[in-house]
Design a protein around this motif. Structure first.
Motif, PDB file in Angstrom:
ATOM      1  N   ARG A 270       0.848  -1.201   0.000  1.00 46.61           N
ATOM      2  CA  ARG A 270       0.000   0.000   0.000  1.00 46.61           C
ATOM      3  C   ARG A 270       0.882   1.250   0.000  1.00 46.61           C
ATOM      4  O   ARG A 270       1.707   1.431   0.900  1.00 46.61           O
ATOM      5  CB  ARG A 270      -0.902  -0.001   1.230  1.00 46.61           C
ATOM      6  N   PRO A 271       0.736   2.105  -0.995  1.00 47.60           N
ATOM      7  CA  PRO A 271       1.564   3.315  -1.024  1.00 47.60           C
ATOM      8  C   PRO A 271       1.233   4.252   0.131  1.00 47.60           C
ATOM      9  O   PRO A 271       0.072   4.382   0.509  1.00 47.60           O
ATOM     10  CB  PRO A 271       1.211   3.942  -2.378  1.00 47.60           C
ATOM     11  N   LEU A 272       2.248   4.875   0.718  1.00 53.11           N
ATOM     12  CA  LEU A 272       2.026   5.897   1.742  1.00 53.11           C
ATOM     13  C   LEU A 272       1.759   7.206   1.001  1.00 53.11           C
ATOM     14  O   LEU A 272       2.674   7.931   0.623  1.00 53.11           O
ATOM     15  CB  LEU A 272       3.251   6.016   2.659  1.00 53.11           C
TER      16      LEU A 272
ATOM     17  N   ASN B  49       4.362  10.090  -0.234  1.00 55.72           N
ATOM     18  CA  ASN B  49       4.751  10.015  -1.642  1.00 55.72           C
ATOM     19  C   ASN B  49       4.407  11.308  -2.385  1.00 55.72           C
ATOM     20  O   ASN B  49       5.138  11.732  -3.274  1.00 55.72           O
ATOM     21  CB  ASN B  49       4.095   8.807  -2.318  1.00 55.72           C
TER      22      ASN B  49
ATOM     23  N   ARG C  75       6.291 -11.588  -5.311  1.00 55.31           N
ATOM     24  CA  ARG C  75       6.449 -10.529  -6.326  1.00 55.31           C
ATOM     25  C   ARG C  75       5.650  -9.318  -5.893  1.00 55.31           C
ATOM     26  O   ARG C  75       4.507  -9.447  -5.466  1.00 55.31           O
ATOM     27  CB  ARG C  75       5.946 -11.018  -7.678  1.00 55.31           C
ATOM     28  N   LEU C  76       6.249  -8.164  -5.998  1.00 53.35           N
ATOM     29  CA  LEU C  76       5.573  -6.948  -5.554  1.00 53.35           C
ATOM     30  C   LEU C  76       5.044  -6.177  -6.753  1.00 53.35           C
ATOM     31  O   LEU C  76       5.825  -5.656  -7.550  1.00 53.35           O
ATOM     32  CB  LEU C  76       6.537  -6.069  -4.774  1.00 53.35           C
ATOM     33  N   PRO C  77       3.732  -6.098  -6.883  1.00 52.14           N
ATOM     34  CA  PRO C  77       3.193  -5.280  -7.973  1.00 52.14           C
ATOM     35  C   PRO C  77       3.431  -3.801  -7.675  1.00 52.14           C
ATOM     36  O   PRO C  77       3.115  -3.336  -6.586  1.00 52.14           O
ATOM     37  CB  PRO C  77       1.696  -5.619  -7.975  1.00 52.14           C
TER      38      PRO C  77
ATOM     39  N   VAL D 143       7.240   5.154  -1.064  1.00 47.01           N
ATOM     40  CA  VAL D 143       7.315   4.232   0.071  1.00 47.01           C
ATOM     41  C   VAL D 143       6.010   3.449   0.152  1.00 47.01           C
ATOM     42  O   VAL D 143       4.922   4.010  -0.042  1.00 47.01           O
ATOM     43  CB  VAL D 143       7.590   4.995   1.387  1.00 47.01           C
ATOM     44  N   PHE D 144       6.132   2.146   0.438  1.00 51.69           N
ATOM     45  CA  PHE D 144       4.968   1.257   0.491  1.00 51.69           C
ATOM     46  C   PHE D 144       4.911   0.576   1.851  1.00 51.69           C
ATOM     47  O   PHE D 144       5.941   0.213   2.426  1.00 51.69           O
ATOM     48  CB  PHE D 144       5.058   0.197  -0.614  1.00 51.69           C
ATOM     49  N   ASP D 145       3.681   0.396   2.308  1.00 50.43           N
ATOM     50  CA  ASP D 145       3.427  -0.312   3.553  1.00 50.43           C
ATOM     51  C   ASP D 145       3.285  -1.800   3.237  1.00 50.43           C
ATOM     52  O   ASP D 145       2.478  -2.172   2.381  1.00 50.43           O
ATOM     53  CB  ASP D 145       2.127   0.238   4.156  1.00 50.43           C
ATOM     54  N   LEU D 146       4.077  -2.633   3.903  1.00 54.77           N
ATOM     55  CA  LEU D 146       4.036  -4.079   3.615  1.00 54.77           C
ATOM     56  C   LEU D 146       3.313  -4.875   4.700  1.00 54.77           C
ATOM     57  O   LEU D 146       3.321  -6.104   4.653  1.00 54.77           O
ATOM     58  CB  LEU D 146       5.469  -4.619   3.468  1.00 54.77           C
TER      59      LEU D 146
ATOM     60  N   LEU E 165       1.495  -8.211   4.283  1.00 54.66           N
ATOM     61  CA  LEU E 165       2.217  -9.043   3.308  1.00 54.66           C
ATOM     62  C   LEU E 165       3.316  -9.847   3.983  1.00 54.66           C
ATOM     63  O   LEU E 165       3.561 -11.001   3.641  1.00 54.66           O
ATOM     64  CB  LEU E 165       2.865  -8.149   2.248  1.00 54.66           C
TER      65      LEU E 165
END
Lengths: 169, 182
Positions: free
Chosen positions: A34-36, A40, B122-124, B157-160, B163
């Motif tokens: 999930r993008p922040l 971002n 795999r991370l989309p 930045v991505f929240d994992l 996952l």
């Protein structure tokens, strides 16, 4: 009476199979990164940003605005940028940056006055010191260990890239 | 004579102070070699606890990610062998997770190898963008990605969470997650 019931239950089964097939093809179990979004969006305000380094709640990166590089340190949980007095110089080109888990130490590789150097910045003191590379070599990428007491740096020597591990006091 | 003794004493005090103050900026050593043949070693990444070092070994024009124990340099097994060249490895705290860029056809992709469970995730990523650099937070909760999109480099930045399980130092409790908590 039973055939109509069997027909009625077919569409959900087909949908389920299609969903399973889609998940298998896409290679994920349903959850996605999930993008922040707020962070971002803030980062997108720069001309460019590169060389991200995450450590705990801290994100260090190099951003460029109007042709000038600068190191940014962002508290990802508060979505706030932290001041780095004495670190950024308008005449420096930045190659790599890394931060420790406490957000106290930043290691960076920069080109300044025709020389490529590895430096360590301590945020609480606002101090910057050059770290010698021995035997002599040209550094490129650096990464600090979480406790800030060791770093790994990519160094070019005699036409070959090597990795040095440097223990810091 | 007294003046000479005083100056010697002063010199020894100065030397002791320099040693104690840690004037030496630290010991440096090369990362252990990996077999014969040499090759470039690039993209160093230490695990949070410092016990593992990931890097990319370039030989014969291909880049392959390796993970070595520290110190000593013993190689740790990885599922990820193909999809070269690999790039920009990043390790979690105990080295359970290895985030790395791989090549799939013409596409550069971000993947995470769960070394404990032996699976590859795999991370989309956003369509129309190509990942260039990765940085995984040591607890595995976030991933920062440098993306190239329309000729422009941008970090996202991505929240994992959801996952990956968290990879924490021993004895550190996972906070939150209770009723009404994030």
């Amino acid at each position: 009476m039973s055939p109509p019931r069997a027909q009625a239950s077919r569409p959900p089964l087909v949908a389920l199979a299609a969903a399973a097939l889609l998940a298998a093809i896409s290679g994920c179990g349903g959850e996605r990164p999930r993008p922040l979004l707020a962070l971002n969006r803030q980062l997108a305000g720069e001309d460019s940003s590169r060389e991200p380094a995450l450590a705990g709640r801290w994100l260090a990166l190099i951003s460029t605005r109007e042709g000038r590089d600068r190191v940014q340190l962002v508290d990802v949980e508060r979505n706030a940028q932290l001041p780095l007095p004495g670190l950024n110089r308008p005449d420096a080109q930045l190659l790599s940056v890394s931060v420790d888990l406490a957000g106290e130490r930043l290691a960076l590789v920069r080109q300044l006055e025709g020389r490529t150097e590895l430096v360590l910045y301590q945020r609480s003191q606002g101090s910057l010191r050059r770290l010698p590379i021995s035997p002599t070599g040209v550094p490129r990428r650096v990464q600090l260990r979480a406790d800030g007491r060791q770093l790994a740096v990519e160094v070019s020597r005699n036409g070959l890239w090597q990795i040095d591990l440097l223990t810091l006091p | 004579m007294a003046a000479r003794l005083a100056s010697l004493r002063g010199l020894s005090v100065l030397l002791a102070a320099l040693v104690l103050s840690g004037c030496d900026l630290g010991a440096s050593r090369r990362a252990p070699d990996v077999g014969p043949g040499g090759g470039n070693r690039i993209d160093p990444a230490l695990s949070g606890d410092g016990r593992l070092l990931a890097s990319v070994l370039e030989r014969d024009g291909q880049g392959r990610v390796i993970v070595q124990q520290q110190p000593g340099g013993g190689l740790r097994p990885l599922r990820l062998r193909r999809r070269q060249p690999h790039g920009s490895p990043s390790l979690s705290w105990n080295g359970r997770y290895l985030a790395v860029l791989v090549q799939e056809g013409a596409q550069r992709r971000a993947v995470i190898e769960d070394r404990l469970r032996g699976r590859l995730l795999r991370l989309p990523l956003p369509p129309g963008s190509q990942p260039e650099r990765l940085s995984l937070a040591s607890d595995g909760t976030r991933l920062a990605v440098q993306l190239l999109r329309n000729g422009r480099r941008q970090v996202e930045v991505f929240d994992l969470r959801g996952l990956l399980e968290r990879d924490l130092p021993p004895g550190q409790a996972v906070l939150g997650g209770g009723a009404g908590q994030p």
